[in-house]
Design a protein around this motif. Structure first.
Motif, PDB file in Angstrom:
ATOM      1  N   VAL A 287      46.297  46.088  48.444  1.00  0.00           N
ATOM      2  CA  VAL A 287      46.225  44.958  49.542  1.00  0.00           C
ATOM      3  C   VAL A 287      44.793  45.263  50.420  1.00  0.00           C
ATOM      4  CG1 VAL A 287      46.799  43.880  51.599  1.00  0.00           C
ATOM      5  CG2 VAL A 287      48.341  43.914  49.555  1.00  0.00           C
ATOM      6  N   LEU A 288      44.512  46.634  50.985  1.00  0.00           N
ATOM      7  CA  LEU A 288      43.420  46.886  51.536  1.00  0.00           C
ATOM      8  C   LEU A 288      42.169  46.648  51.095  1.00  0.00           C
ATOM      9  CD1 LEU A 288      44.657  50.204  53.541  1.00  0.00           C
ATOM     10  CD2 LEU A 288      44.553  47.809  54.259  1.00  0.00           C
ATOM     11  N   VAL A 289      42.054  47.203  49.585  1.00  0.00           N
ATOM     12  CA  VAL A 289      41.034  46.913  48.789  1.00  0.00           C
ATOM     13  C   VAL A 289      40.696  45.191  48.502  1.00  0.00           C
ATOM     14  CG1 VAL A 289      40.063  47.081  46.362  1.00  0.00           C
ATOM     15  CG2 VAL A 289      41.303  49.047  47.686  1.00  0.00           C
ATOM     16  N   VAL A 290      41.712  44.614  48.299  1.00  0.00           N
ATOM     17  CA  VAL A 290      41.473  43.265  48.116  1.00  0.00           C
ATOM     18  C   VAL A 290      41.033  42.484  49.444  1.00  0.00           C
ATOM     19  CG1 VAL A 290      42.773  40.986  47.793  1.00  0.00           C
ATOM     20  CG2 VAL A 290      43.206  42.868  46.573  1.00  0.00           C
TER      21      VAL A 290
ATOM     22  N   SER B 253      39.768  30.293  46.795  1.00  0.00           N
ATOM     23  CA  SER B 253      41.309  30.283  45.912  1.00  0.00           C
ATOM     24  C   SER B 253      41.716  31.715  45.241  1.00  0.00           C
ATOM     25  CB  SER B 253      41.299  29.226  44.856  1.00  0.00           C
ATOM     26  OG  SER B 253      40.981  28.119  45.632  1.00  0.00           O
ATOM     27  N   TYR B 254      40.698  32.402  44.518  1.00  0.00           N
ATOM     28  CA  TYR B 254      40.962  33.567  44.037  1.00  0.00           C
ATOM     29  C   TYR B 254      41.287  34.495  44.689  1.00  0.00           C
ATOM     30  CZ  TYR B 254      39.518  30.453  40.120  1.00  0.00           C
ATOM     31  OH  TYR B 254      39.346  29.284  39.433  1.00  0.00           O
ATOM     32  N   GLY B 255      40.638  34.709  45.958  1.00  0.00           N
ATOM     33  CA  GLY B 255      40.927  35.573  46.966  1.00  0.00           C
ATOM     34  C   GLY B 255      42.345  35.563  47.626  1.00  0.00           C
ATOM     35  N   VAL B 256      42.653  34.166  48.094  1.00  0.00           N
ATOM     36  CA  VAL B 256      44.119  34.104  48.351  1.00  0.00           C
ATOM     37  C   VAL B 256      44.866  34.460  47.329  1.00  0.00           C
ATOM     38  CG1 VAL B 256      45.559  32.403  49.187  1.00  0.00           C
ATOM     39  CG2 VAL B 256      43.325  32.508  50.070  1.00  0.00           C
ATOM     40  N   THR B 257      44.920  34.338  45.972  1.00  0.00           N
ATOM     41  CA  THR B 257      45.525  34.365  44.970  1.00  0.00           C
ATOM     42  C   THR B 257      45.718  36.034  44.901  1.00  0.00           C
ATOM     43  OG1 THR B 257      45.091  32.491  43.738  1.00  0.00           O
ATOM     44  CG2 THR B 257      45.921  34.255  42.386  1.00  0.00           C
ATOM     45  N   ALA B 258      44.481  36.707  44.790  1.00  0.00           N
ATOM     46  CA  ALA B 258      44.693  38.025  44.708  1.00  0.00           C
ATOM     47  C   ALA B 258      45.281  38.549  45.767  1.00  0.00           C
ATOM     48  CB  ALA B 258      43.026  38.579  44.656  1.00  0.00           C
TER      49      ALA B 258
ATOM     50  N   SER C 123      45.826  34.843  36.737  1.00  0.00           N
ATOM     51  CA  SER C 123      46.119  36.107  36.723  1.00  0.00           C
ATOM     52  C   SER C 123      45.595  36.812  37.770  1.00  0.00           C
ATOM     53  CB  SER C 123      46.030  36.757  35.323  1.00  0.00           C
ATOM     54  OG  SER C 123      44.673  36.944  35.286  1.00  0.00           O
ATOM     55  N   LEU C 124      46.255  37.919  38.153  1.00  0.00           N
ATOM     56  CA  LEU C 124      45.569  38.804  39.311  1.00  0.00           C
ATOM     57  C   LEU C 124      44.200  39.331  38.833  1.00  0.00           C
ATOM     58  CD1 LEU C 124      45.932  40.514  41.695  1.00  0.00           C
ATOM     59  CD2 LEU C 124      47.218  42.389  40.816  1.00  0.00           C
ATOM     60  N   LEU C 125      44.018  39.597  37.755  1.00  0.00           N
ATOM     61  CA  LEU C 125      42.798  40.282  37.152  1.00  0.00           C
ATOM     62  C   LEU C 125      41.874  39.330  37.410  1.00  0.00           C
ATOM     63  CD1 LEU C 125      41.552  42.707  35.803  1.00  0.00           C
ATOM     64  CD2 LEU C 125      41.823  41.586  33.688  1.00  0.00           C
ATOM     65  N   THR C 126      41.989  37.925  36.835  1.00  0.00           N
ATOM     66  CA  THR C 126      40.977  36.782  36.931  1.00  0.00           C
ATOM     67  C   THR C 126      40.755  36.718  38.421  1.00  0.00           C
ATOM     68  OG1 THR C 126      42.131  35.805  35.032  1.00  0.00           O
ATOM     69  CG2 THR C 126      40.486  34.608  36.201  1.00  0.00           C
ATOM     70  N   ALA C 127      41.624  36.526  39.286  1.00  0.00           N
ATOM     71  CA  ALA C 127      41.410  36.612  40.790  1.00  0.00           C
ATOM     72  C   ALA C 127      40.743  37.758  41.007  1.00  0.00           C
ATOM     73  CB  ALA C 127      42.693  36.535  41.575  1.00  0.00           C
ATOM     74  N   LEU C 128      40.748  38.769  40.863  1.00  0.00           N
ATOM     75  CA  LEU C 128      40.265  39.768  41.308  1.00  0.00           C
ATOM     76  C   LEU C 128      38.773  39.882  41.034  1.00  0.00           C
ATOM     77  CD1 LEU C 128      42.267  43.253  40.886  1.00  0.00           C
ATOM     78  CD2 LEU C 128      41.069  42.165  43.132  1.00  0.00           C
ATOM     79  N   ILE C 129      38.508  39.446  39.650  1.00  0.00           N
ATOM     80  CA  ILE C 129      36.971  39.341  39.082  1.00  0.00           C
ATOM     81  C   ILE C 129      36.257  38.548  40.068  1.00  0.00           C
ATOM     82  CG2 ILE C 129      35.660  38.982  37.092  1.00  0.00           C
ATOM     83  CD1 ILE C 129      37.892  40.273  35.349  1.00  0.00           C
ATOM     84  N   VAL C 130      36.729  37.123  40.020  1.00  0.00           N
ATOM     85  CA  VAL C 130      36.241  36.212  40.822  1.00  0.00           C
ATOM     86  C   VAL C 130      35.780  36.348  42.192  1.00  0.00           C
ATOM     87  CG1 VAL C 130      36.277  33.782  41.650  1.00  0.00           C
ATOM     88  CG2 VAL C 130      37.098  34.342  39.125  1.00  0.00           C
TER      89      VAL C 130
END
Lengths: 335, 268
Positions: B150-153, B216-221, B239-246
């Motif tokens: 979570v800290l990284v995100v 949106s992707y940040g909130v999802t991640a 998916s989490l991966l997509t959210a992180l990449i975006v």
């Protein structure tokens, strides 16, 4: 002031790339601001300005608002690239070696550059880091500078709690922290009362004497320009005068006689035909440049009785130099 | 080699000092901390409790109550507010001489950008972290791994939003202008990020807008990161991966564009 003339000619240290003794040379500087949506024609701020500043001088750029001195300041402080012309600072090309030159100049801006939310010390630490100073070297430099500008007892206070004059000193300490060879100041006495202004300029003199720093300052205050070694007067983007305050005033020759009259232009015409005087009408006053003014005034009054309301005699000031060169008054607005 | 280390230190030293200045400034202005944390917290509590009863998730995710759903969105709002407050100071810095004095220093322009954005990001991260202890209270269980994740995100989101704020503030003449942009662009950006309601719940055109919204992707991640340790299914459609990449791409892009913009700026 004679020692200054020789200051620029000390034997050059030729194997070094940065030649401190070579001063600043400005050649054919022209700058126009591009057209914008509000302004359809380009505004010419500087046109073909050339002059030299010698190492160790206190040099002043004097000019009314809009004369181009601020543009020149921005060019010299590496913030602006002009349309044309060249500048060499300590034998380095300003536009080719900007980054190197930045190490050798200290800049004091008209608007305060200190962070008010930081203490005096924190501000100086921050500044030192920008110039790659750190650790014990930086600490020593900071203590030295605080002592030098005389604010060591306020070092741990937030800048916002300091008076205007004190803040100016922090600005100066900040600009001098990395030991620049050239100090550039834009309207340094803005917001200072005449006493503090005098003190500040005296400080610049002592700085030049002890550290051999070359000082360049812009001003619209005539008194301030008076206290510099040499000055350049700018008007509407052009250089109109260059020299020591003494030489510039001397060049006018003699005294300035101001005559007020009901019909100034008519009287000016008859004085001109009668005495062949060097005169012009400025702001409804007849202004005569005359050698031995005290002998001229009685003649004048005898010749034109009743037409003269008042006569004043004065030694030429820099304002007279300005009028002499440009034909109009020095609009300083708020000096 | 020696040349390289000097080069490196002439980049990192100004970056670190500019970053540190952001932190000192922020924590000297107490009212800012309260404003930045307080209003999202009140939003969360009032909207969360008020809408809690009437809010129904589509499908099977009914085990999550609204206060819980709104939690990651609240953290992102704190990040948004903090990064806005720290980037808005660029405008003040320019009006006063501070920025000019940085620009005449012999440092690279990218260290100015990085120092400023890094400072804002660290602040936003620190402010966001204050919220994390509330997670267990509302029933989100965290372990060390999910906390680290979570800290990284949070940091990546902070970096992206501060970068965006930097880009907006750099060309802005007044702080009033920035406030207008905040209300017309940044707040809607947050509203349509899945912070308040899930993408799958929205009307057709709104879904498209929300899918195009990088936040949106940040909130999802963040939401998926919070549930990394538990079995709860979150109402997200990426998916989490997509959210992180975006999210990471967005952060990188705002930084790169900011650097280009700063380099192009001819001050004066």
């Amino acid at each position: 002031m004679l020692h200054l003339e020789t200051a620029g000619r000390i034997t050059p240290n030729s194997h070094h790339t940065v030649r401190m003794d070579s001063g600043i040379s400005i050649e054919g500087l022209t700058h126009s601001y591009p057209t914008t949506r509000q302004r359809t024609t380009a505004r010419i701020a500087l046109s073909n300005v050339s002059f030299q500043i010698q190492s160790g001088e206190i040099f002043c750029l004097l000019g009314p608002n809009g004369s181009g001195k601020s543009t020149l300041f921005r060019i010299l402080s590496t913030l602006l690239t002009p349309s044309e012309g060249s500048v060499r600072i300590f034998d380095l090309d300003l536009f080719q070696e900007r980054q190197l030159i930045r190490h050798h100049i200290g800049v004091v801006f008209q608007h305060p550059s200190v962070d008010k939310k930081l203490t005096v010390r924190e501000n100086l630490f921050h500044q030192g880091h920008l110039y790659n100073l750190r650790g014990s070297v930086l600490k020593r430099r900071i203590d030295e500078m605080l002592m030098k500008v005389g604010i060591q007892d306020r070092a741990y206070d937030l800048v916002e709690t300091l008076s205007g004059g004190m803040r100016r000193r922090v600005e100066l300490a900040k600009a001098l922290l990395h030991k620049p060879r050239l100090l550039i100041l834009d309207e340094p006495s803005t917001g200072l009362d005449p006493g503090a202004r005098r003190e500040f300029i005296e400080y610049l003199h002592s700085l030049r004497d002890t550290d051999r720093v070359t000082v360049l300052l812009t001003t619209h205050i005539l008194d301030e320009a008076e206290k510099c070694d040499r000055l350049a007067i700018l008007d509407q983007g052009s250089l109109v005068a260059l020299g020591t305050p003494h030489d510039l005033k001397h060049e006018i020759g003699g005294d300035i006689i101001s005559v007020s009259s009901q019909e100034p232009s008519k009287l000016a015409e008859v004085i001109r035909t009668r005495f062949r005087s060097n005169l012009r009408v400025v702001d409804g006053m007849i202004r005569i440049e005359q050698t031995k003014g005290h002998e001229f005034i009685p003649q004048l009054i005898r010749e034109f009785p009743g037409q003269i309301e008042s006569v004043t005699l004065s030694k030429p000031t820099l304002e007279d130099v300005f009028i002499h060169r440009t034909g109009h008054k020095f609009q300083s607005g708020k000096s | 080699m020696e040349n390289m280390t000097t080069h490196l230190s002439s980049f990192s030293l100004p970056t670190v000092t500019l970053c540190r200045r952001e932190l000192i400034r922020f924590y000297r202005q107490r009212s800012r901390i309260i404003g930045v944390i307080g209003s999202p917290l009140i939003f969360w509590f009032l909207i969360g409790s008020g809408l809690g009863g009437s809010f129904r998730f589509p499908g099977a995710q009914s085990q999550m109550n609204y206060l819980e759903y709104f939690f990651p969105g609240t953290i992102v709002l704190i990040i948004l507010f903090t990064s806005i407050f720290s980037t808005i100071s660029i405008i003040e810095d320019r009006k006063e001489g501070f920025l000019q004095s940085v620009l005449v220093a012999p440092i690279s322009r990218s260290s100015i950008t990085l120092g400023k954005i890094l400072g804002g990001s660290v602040l936003a991260l620190l402010q966001a972290v204050i919220m994390l202890p509330l997670a267990p209270v509302i029933g989100i269980s965290l372990n060390l791994f999910s906390i680290a994740f979570v800290l990284v995100v949070l940091f990546i989101i902070s970096f992206g939003l501060t970068g965006l704020g930097f880009l907006i503030a750099w060309n802005m003449e007044s702080t009033q202008g920035f406030h207008a942009i905040m209300n017309l662009f940044l707040i809607p950006l947050w509203l349509l990020s899945g912070a308040l309601f899930p993408v799958s719940d929205a009307a057709g055109w709104l879904t498209t807008v929300m899918m195009l919204n990088p936040l949106s992707y940040g909130v999802t991640a963040l939401r998926q990161g919070l549930y990394l340790h538990s079995e709860v299914t979150t109402p997200d459609n990426v998916s989490l991966l997509t959210a992180l990449i975006v999210t990471a791409t967005f952060a990188l892009l705002t930084f790169l564009i900011s650097t280009v913009v700063v380099n192009k700026t001819k001050v004066g």
